[in-house]
Motif scaffolding. Structure first.
Motif, PDB file in Angstrom:
ATOM      1  N   ARG A  81       0.817  -1.225   0.000  1.00  0.00           N
ATOM      2  CA  ARG A  81       0.000   0.000   0.000  1.00  0.00           C
ATOM      3  C   ARG A  81       0.846   1.267   0.000  1.00  0.00           C
ATOM      4  O   ARG A  81       0.320   2.351  -0.184  1.00  0.00           O
ATOM      5  CB  ARG A  81      -0.905   0.031   1.232  1.00  0.00           C
ATOM      6  CG  ARG A  81      -1.851  -1.126   1.316  1.00  0.00           C
ATOM      7  CD  ARG A  81      -2.660  -1.077   2.579  1.00  0.00           C
ATOM      8  NE  ARG A  81      -1.772  -1.301   3.723  1.00  0.00           N
ATOM      9  CZ  ARG A  81      -2.146  -1.186   4.981  1.00  0.00           C
ATOM     10  NH1 ARG A  81      -3.364  -0.820   5.279  1.00  0.00           N
ATOM     11  NH2 ARG A  81      -1.298  -1.426   5.961  1.00  0.00           N
ATOM     12  N   PHE A  82       2.154   1.103   0.209  1.00  0.00           N
ATOM     13  CA  PHE A  82       3.020   2.261   0.363  1.00  0.00           C
ATOM     14  C   PHE A  82       3.996   2.401  -0.796  1.00  0.00           C
ATOM     15  O   PHE A  82       4.564   1.426  -1.260  1.00  0.00           O
ATOM     16  CB  PHE A  82       3.795   2.172   1.687  1.00  0.00           C
ATOM     17  CG  PHE A  82       2.890   2.021   2.877  1.00  0.00           C
ATOM     18  CD1 PHE A  82       2.067   3.063   3.276  1.00  0.00           C
ATOM     19  CD2 PHE A  82       2.836   0.829   3.570  1.00  0.00           C
ATOM     20  CE1 PHE A  82       1.212   2.919   4.358  1.00  0.00           C
ATOM     21  CE2 PHE A  82       1.987   0.674   4.655  1.00  0.00           C
ATOM     22  CZ  PHE A  82       1.170   1.726   5.042  1.00  0.00           C
ATOM     23  N   ARG A  83       4.184   3.629  -1.224  1.00  0.00           N
ATOM     24  CA  ARG A  83       5.195   3.946  -2.242  1.00  0.00           C
ATOM     25  C   ARG A  83       6.582   3.757  -1.637  1.00  0.00           C
ATOM     26  O   ARG A  83       7.493   3.276  -2.292  1.00  0.00           O
ATOM     27  CB  ARG A  83       4.973   5.386  -2.716  1.00  0.00           C
ATOM     28  CG  ARG A  83       5.899   5.874  -3.774  1.00  0.00           C
ATOM     29  CD  ARG A  83       5.462   7.221  -4.358  1.00  0.00           C
ATOM     30  NE  ARG A  83       5.392   8.277  -3.365  1.00  0.00           N
ATOM     31  CZ  ARG A  83       4.292   8.981  -3.074  1.00  0.00           C
ATOM     32  NH1 ARG A  83       3.158   8.742  -3.669  1.00  0.00           N
ATOM     33  NH2 ARG A  83       4.328   9.934  -2.166  1.00  0.00           N
ATOM     34  N   THR A  85       8.632   3.338   2.559  1.00  0.00           N
ATOM     35  CA  THR A  85       8.623   3.382   4.024  1.00  0.00           C
ATOM     36  C   THR A  85      10.055   3.619   4.492  1.00  0.00           C
ATOM     37  O   THR A  85      11.011   3.358   3.754  1.00  0.00           O
ATOM     38  CB  THR A  85       8.101   2.066   4.648  1.00  0.00           C
ATOM     39  OG1 THR A  85       8.944   0.988   4.229  1.00  0.00           O
ATOM     40  CG2 THR A  85       6.666   1.787   4.266  1.00  0.00           C
ATOM     41  N   HIS A 111       5.580   6.394   6.384  1.00  0.00           N
ATOM     42  CA  HIS A 111       4.884   5.604   5.378  1.00  0.00           C
ATOM     43  C   HIS A 111       4.317   6.559   4.327  1.00  0.00           C
ATOM     44  O   HIS A 111       3.491   7.409   4.665  1.00  0.00           O
ATOM     45  CB  HIS A 111       3.723   4.825   5.998  1.00  0.00           C
ATOM     46  CG  HIS A 111       4.138   3.885   7.082  1.00  0.00           C
ATOM     47  ND1 HIS A 111       4.476   4.302   8.355  1.00  0.00           N
ATOM     48  CD2 HIS A 111       4.270   2.539   7.085  1.00  0.00           C
ATOM     49  CE1 HIS A 111       4.790   3.257   9.079  1.00  0.00           C
ATOM     50  NE2 HIS A 111       4.678   2.172   8.342  1.00  0.00           N
ATOM     51  N   TRP A 113       1.967   6.809   1.192  1.00  0.00           N
ATOM     52  CA  TRP A 113       0.931   6.033   0.517  1.00  0.00           C
ATOM     53  C   TRP A 113       1.249   5.901  -0.970  1.00  0.00           C
ATOM     54  O   TRP A 113       1.748   6.833  -1.595  1.00  0.00           O
ATOM     55  CB  TRP A 113      -0.430   6.696   0.687  1.00  0.00           C
ATOM     56  CG  TRP A 113      -0.937   6.636   2.091  1.00  0.00           C
ATOM     57  CD1 TRP A 113      -0.957   7.656   2.999  1.00  0.00           C
ATOM     58  CD2 TRP A 113      -1.457   5.496   2.754  1.00  0.00           C
ATOM     59  NE1 TRP A 113      -1.473   7.215   4.190  1.00  0.00           N
ATOM     60  CE2 TRP A 113      -1.792   5.885   4.068  1.00  0.00           C
ATOM     61  CE3 TRP A 113      -1.681   4.172   2.378  1.00  0.00           C
ATOM     62  CZ2 TRP A 113      -2.336   5.011   4.993  1.00  0.00           C
ATOM     63  CZ3 TRP A 113      -2.229   3.291   3.304  1.00  0.00           C
ATOM     64  CH2 TRP A 113      -2.557   3.715   4.590  1.00  0.00           C
ATOM     65  N   HIS A 126       0.942  10.829   3.489  1.00  0.00           N
ATOM     66  CA  HIS A 126       1.818  10.008   4.321  1.00  0.00           C
ATOM     67  C   HIS A 126       1.349  10.017   5.773  1.00  0.00           C
ATOM     68  O   HIS A 126       0.489  10.810   6.149  1.00  0.00           O
ATOM     69  CB  HIS A 126       3.256  10.522   4.257  1.00  0.00           C
ATOM     70  CG  HIS A 126       3.434  11.832   4.963  1.00  0.00           C
ATOM     71  ND1 HIS A 126       3.075  13.033   4.402  1.00  0.00           N
ATOM     72  CD2 HIS A 126       3.889  12.105   6.208  1.00  0.00           C
ATOM     73  CE1 HIS A 126       3.323  14.008   5.258  1.00  0.00           C
ATOM     74  NE2 HIS A 126       3.815  13.482   6.364  1.00  0.00           N
TER      75      HIS A 126
END
Length: 172
Positions: A81-83, A85, A111, A113, A126
């Motif tokens: 789900r995250f671009r 982290t 994180h 998104w 984020h």
């Protein structure tokens, strides 16, 4: 100095050096786990290098994934789900008890998104969370491994998934 005193001092130095080496290896397990998450290279092999075959990862919501295969699958899905982290740990406290150790470390994690999860025009793309990792590590024939790693969030700021869902998809 007599010979017995010197021998005892040498034994004490060897014991302390072994404890330092154990602490460094246990601390590195947490760093290794965070790096495979942040570098997006979660696999059964990378997770097996950190966890025992029956090791458990307990998420902040209390859900547990057991075994490297399940942990790798669950973490890959969760972090997709995250671009990006970025996890930072500090203040590692490691209590050794023979072939078992308990670790407590502070954690801060950013994180970002993934674009499909957020409006790229929004500043709410984020969230940052802080908390604690708690782990039990055991000495195995392959070195130290986590038998359990728990992540506990104590604070967060920024856009959570429910906020992102309310914002909806960007309009053209």
């Amino acid at each position: 100095m007599n010979e017995k005193v010197v021998e005892q001092q040498e034994r004490n130095i060897i014991i302390e050096a072994a404890k330092l080496a154990d602490r460094a290896q246990i601390s590195e397990l947490l760093s290794r786990f965070c790096s495979v998450v942040d570098d997006k290279c979660i696999s059964v092999a990378t997770v097996a290098a950190v966890f025992t075959p029956d090791g458990r990862f307990v998420s902040p919501n209390g859900a547990a994934a057991v075994g490297p295969e399940v942990i790798a699958e669950e973490k890959s899905k969760s972090f997709s789900r995250f671009r990006a982290t970025h996890h930072v740990t500090s203040d590692h406290i490691i209590d050794l008890d023979g072939d078992t150790a308990h670790l407590r470390a502070n954690m801060t994690a950013m994180h970002l998104w993934a674009e499909e999860e957020s409006d790229p025009r929004s500043l709410q793309s984020h969230f940052v969370a802080g908390g604690v990792f708690e782990a039990v590590a055991v000495r195995t024939s392959d070195g130290w491994r986590f038998s359990e790693l728990k992540s506990r969030i104590t604070w967060r700021t920024g856009a959570s998934l429910p906020v992102m869902a309310k914002m909806g998809k960007p309009r053209d």
